[in-house]
Design a protein around this motif. Structure first.
Motif, mmCIF file in Angstrom:
data_model
loop_
_atom_site.group_PDB
_atom_site.id
_atom_site.type_symbol
_atom_site.label_atom_id
_atom_site.label_comp_id
_atom_site.label_asym_id
_atom_site.label_seq_id
_atom_site.Cartn_x
_atom_site.Cartn_y
_atom_site.Cartn_z
ATOM 1 N N ARG A 1 1.232 -1.301 0.157
ATOM 2 C CA ARG A 1 0.077 0.017 -0.278
ATOM 3 C C ARG A 1 0.996 1.313 0.146
ATOM 4 O O ARG A 1 -0.195 1.764 0.079
ATOM 5 C CB ARG A 1 -1.407 -0.343 0.974
ATOM 6 N N GLY A 2 2.156 1.306 0.136
ATOM 7 C CA GLY A 2 2.940 2.542 -0.099
ATOM 8 C C GLY A 2 3.874 2.437 -0.401
ATOM 9 O O GLY A 2 4.230 1.222 -1.170
ATOM 10 N N GLU A 3 4.482 3.706 -0.953
ATOM 11 C CA GLU A 3 5.328 3.871 -2.056
ATOM 12 C C GLU A 3 6.131 4.986 -0.731
ATOM 13 O O GLU A 3 5.972 5.822 -0.227
ATOM 14 C CB GLU A 3 4.737 3.600 -3.242
ATOM 15 N N GLU B 1 -2.746 9.097 2.568
ATOM 16 C CA GLU B 1 -1.727 9.289 3.985
ATOM 17 C C GLU B 1 -0.690 9.201 2.766
ATOM 18 O O GLU B 1 0.023 9.213 2.067
ATOM 19 C CB GLU B 1 -1.317 7.707 4.588
ATOM 20 N N GLN B 2 0.084 10.975 3.768
ATOM 21 C CA GLN B 2 1.032 11.858 3.009
ATOM 22 C C GLN B 2 2.538 11.880 4.137
ATOM 23 O O GLN B 2 2.211 12.527 5.104
ATOM 24 C CB GLN B 2 1.356 12.446 2.107
ATOM 25 N N ALA C 1 6.404 9.227 1.394
ATOM 26 C CA ALA C 1 6.415 9.021 1.744
ATOM 27 C C ALA C 1 4.390 8.996 1.632
ATOM 28 O O ALA C 1 3.883 9.661 2.239
ATOM 29 C CB ALA C 1 6.093 8.127 3.202
ATOM 30 N N VAL D 1 0.916 6.843 1.553
ATOM 31 C CA VAL D 1 0.099 5.583 1.400
ATOM 32 C C VAL D 1 -0.565 5.460 1.388
ATOM 33 O O VAL D 1 -2.028 6.540 1.508
ATOM 34 C CB VAL D 1 -0.042 4.755 3.243
#
Length: 196
Positions: free
Chosen positions: A117-119, A142-143, A192, A194
């Motif tokens: 789900r994250g990068e 989400e950041q 980041a 999400v």
């Protein structure tokens, strides 16, 4: 990526060509005409058509609008035009995308991958660069924005946050956002992302 009239006479950038084909495929999957996509995205039919044919290199703002319509982050969309992601992403293999119009350079350090789900993204804004997004690509995204060097102003939910080297802003994105290089030099930051 191409942006000048002289560059328009050259062959399309391979990434722009793959991106255009993917955008056309996403529209076709929904059975939309260019006119219907224009209504959903607020982007003109001619601009959408030129982007799908790789006659223009889309800006960050244009891609953000299309990502919102298609329910994807920009990294997800860009990863769909790249090869299958590997577990280890060497620096030379990290996709870099540039919006020369706004002075924004985006390196996908840890691109999205199935099941995750994250990068992680590295962003660079030239001195004076200012980018506005009218909506998040995915509501509630989400950041975590960590400034690595320079000064960055981030506006979200009508609140302006001034970040300096080492500062981190954490938020969920529901509405418009703005990123502005606030110092005399380039700003470099880690982002980041999400999915909700």
């Amino acid at each position: 990526m191409r942006n000048t009239a002289a560059e328009d006479t050259l062959e399309p950038d391979p990434v722009d060509t793959r991106l255009g084909a993917r955008l056309a495929a996403l529209r076709a999957e929904r059975g939309w005409s260019l006119g219907e996509l224009a209504e959903h995205s607020g982007v003109s039919r001619s601009t959408l058509s030129r982007a799908e044919r790789a006659e223009i290199s889309p800006t960050a703002s244009l891609l953000n609008r299309l990502c919102h319509v298609y329910g994807r982050t920009m990294s997800q969309l860009l990863s769909e035009v790249e090869a299958e992601p590997a577990l280890l992403v060497r620096v030379a293999e990290q996709p870099v995308w540039q919006d020369r119009t706004s002075g924004f350079v985006r390196r996908s350090v840890s691109p999205p991958a199935p099941g995750l789900r994250g990068e992680l993204v590295e962003g660079r804004l030239a001195a004076g660069a200012d980018i506005g997004y009218d909506r998040p690509p995915v509501p509630g995204l989400e950041q975590h924005i960590w400034v690595l060097a320079g000064e960055l102003e981030v506006t979200a939910q009508d609140i302006e946050h001034h970040l300096e080297t080492g500062d981190c802003l954490r938020l969920r994105v529901w509405g418009p956002t703005r990123f502005r290089c606030a110092g005399p030099d380039e700003v470099r930051y880690a982002l980041a992302v999400v999915l909700p």
